[in-house]
Scaffold this active site. Structure first.
Site, mmCIF file in Angstrom:
data_model
loop_
_atom_site.group_PDB
_atom_site.id
_atom_site.type_symbol
_atom_site.label_atom_id
_atom_site.label_comp_id
_atom_site.label_asym_id
_atom_site.label_seq_id
_atom_site.Cartn_x
_atom_site.Cartn_y
_atom_site.Cartn_z
ATOM 1 N N LYS A 172 0.858 -1.188 0.000
ATOM 2 C CA LYS A 172 0.000 0.000 0.000
ATOM 3 C C LYS A 172 0.890 1.232 0.000
ATOM 4 C CE LYS A 172 -1.855 2.796 2.821
ATOM 5 N NZ LYS A 172 -1.896 4.004 1.943
ATOM 6 N N GLY A 225 6.556 4.854 8.782
ATOM 7 C CA GLY A 225 5.706 6.028 8.931
ATOM 8 C C GLY A 225 5.840 6.625 10.309
ATOM 9 N N GLY A 230 2.231 3.696 13.616
ATOM 10 C CA GLY A 230 2.975 2.467 13.835
ATOM 11 C C GLY A 230 2.500 1.703 15.055
ATOM 12 N N GLU A 247 9.449 0.975 11.223
ATOM 13 C CA GLU A 247 10.435 2.063 11.148
ATOM 14 C C GLU A 247 9.642 3.348 11.287
ATOM 15 O OE1 GLU A 247 12.052 5.097 10.353
ATOM 16 O OE2 GLU A 247 12.204 4.564 8.236
#
Length: 479
Positions: A172, A225, A230, A247
């Site tokens: 995505k 992001g 996250g 991350e």
């Protein structure tokens, strides 16, 4: 206006809901293309295609899988200029940076093509009980959710280790920058990637992204992001016992000691902060300079920053393009207003929207330096995504390390010194996943990349990334 469709089961596909969203150039505001607004049904179709393709993809040799990457990298290099222009148009970065990113995507695929033959287990003697063997097996269907700041490179970081390991994947892209990702996916198909191995679903995170994470057939999620999203990904994944790599960005400190090469350190600070308009996870976001050299260093730094030319990334004279979106621009303006209202620093240069022909149509912001920033400033506490750099003076290395570690983030850090002992101390005591000495920002595909603390967990790049997409199976053998 052209509609660029999603890639599901090796074919172009529209959204089940029949809706689309606009992709605009952040430098000009012009409408580039429209893409489907993916729904839960679209995600289900993409995952179904990945499930169907998994067994046959996992059964072929890693070397055969690697050859698809090799052919893809060749096509990408042939079409580099076309891809770079597309990336600049949707993301905003200068064309030279876009070319480097496209080259980086090809390099990542070539690296994992070369690594394909290293996928193997171990043989373990077990006295009195024969031997134990371990074999590495792919997980199944994986998912990757990527950001808008480095869409091509981060796509490579995620799909290459996942696919070379024998998994299939649903990607995505960010809603702002899906065009290059869709084009790269079509090139992979052209290079021989079987239908369903890689599927791309476009759409908002709250619908397409969340549906992807929730899907019970997805065994692994890799997310890059901001931290709040996250944590949501980790929460949803935990309920399904899915593997996760996160991350989540950072607030990277750069420490400049009094014996550093000032010219190199100044150049490193400028590139480290203002590359990609400061919209890089490992950008220099906090600068700590020994007070004995601060005056000279800041003077050189100011001169370098003032010389940066801001403009449309397609203009060859541009050093720094626009911010990617309106939200980032408003955030930067808010920070500057707060600095001035609360008297929380001294504006050395920048802090405004630049004035040139067409600047009012894009998300442009001047490269900005601020000094005399208090320790509780948002500039030092938050991940500032944009061309704004706070400079803090410190007495010595101990104070610099203490201030650098005073953050919820721990992605990257750098120390600039000619003293090997100081460099060793910095590498040992700085709390970060990657630490540079006399350099900052560059991450090669050969080395593991990831953070500590609220910068996330798991590693991308290098052989370490393969372990994120494989499970170990133990076989006990007694003759």
């Amino acid at each position: 206006m052209v509609v660029m469709k999603m890639q599901i089961n090796g074919k172009a596909a529209g959204a089940c809901g029949g809706e689309f969203f606009d992709i605009k150039n952040p430098a000009t505001g012009e409408l580039l293309e429209q893409v489907p607004r993916g729904t839960e049904d679209d995600v289900a179709l993409a995952v179904e295609a990945a499930v169907s393709a998994f067994e046959s993809w996992a059964c072929i040799s890693p070397q055969q899988r690697g050859m698809v990457f090799y052919r893809t990298a060749g096509i990408v290099r042939q079409r580099k200029e076309e891809l770079a222009v597309l990336l600049t148009q949707e993301q905003g970065k200068p064309l030279v940076e876009a070319r480097n990113e496209i080259e980086g995507f090809a390099h990542v695929l070539e690296y994992y093509c070369g690594l394909a033959g290293s996928l193997r287990g171990d043989s373990i003697p077990v006295p009195g009980n024969g031997y134990a063997f371990t074999v590495k097996k792919p997980l199944g269907v994986c998912a990757a959710i990527i950001p808008w700041n480095m869409p091509a490179l981060i796509m490579g970081w995620k799909i290459a280790p996942a696919l070379i390991s024998g998994n299939t994947l649903v990607l995505k892209p960010a809603s702002n920058t899906p065009l290059t990702n869709l084009t790269l996916a079509s090139i992979l198909t052209e290079a021989g990637l079987p239908a369903g191995v890689l599927n791309v679903v476009t759409g908002p995170g709250e619908t397409a992204g969340e549906s992807l994470v929730r899907n019970p057939h997805v065994k692994k999620i890799s997310f890059t992001g901001e931290a709040r999203t996250g944590k949501r990904v980790a929460e949803l994944a935990a309920s399904g016992m899915k593997k996760v790599t996160l991350e989540l960005g950072g607030s990277d400190p750069m420490l400049v000691c009094d014996d550093a090469n000032l010219e190199s350190a100044v150049a490193g600070a400028i590139r480290g902060r203002f590359y990609n308009c400061g919209q890089t996870c490992t950008a220099v976001k906090r600068l700590y300079v020994f007070e004995s050299i601060a005056g000279e260093f800041i003077k050189k730094l100011e001169a370098g920053v003032r010389s940066l030319r801001v403009g449309n990334g397609l203009d060859k004279s541009t050093d720094m393009g626009p911010l990617n979106n309106f939200r980032q621009m408003e955030y930067l303006k808010g920070l500057v207003d707060e600095i001035e209202e609360k008297d929380e620093g001294r504006m050395i240069t920048g802090g405004k929207v630049p004035e040139f022909k067409g600047s009012d149509k894009g998300y442009f912001f001047e490269p900005t330096l601020v000094s005399d920033v208090p320790g509780d400033s948002r500039l030092l506490k938050e991940e500032v995504f944009g061309p704004l750099l706070p400079v803090v003076t410190v007495k010595n290395l101990d104070e610099a390390i203490e201030e650098a570690n005073n953050s919820i983030y721990g992605l990257g850090a750098s120390i600039w010194t000619k003293d090997l002992d100081r460099a060793r101390i910095g590498c040992e005591q700085l709390n970060a996943g990657i630490i540079w000495v006399n350099q900052h920002l560059k991450v090669a595909p050969e080395v593991p990349f990831g953070g500590v603390k609220e910068s996330g967990f798991g590693r991308e790049n290098g052989p370490d990334a393969l372990s994120e997409y494989l499970e170990t199976r133990t076989i006990m053998l007694k003759t």
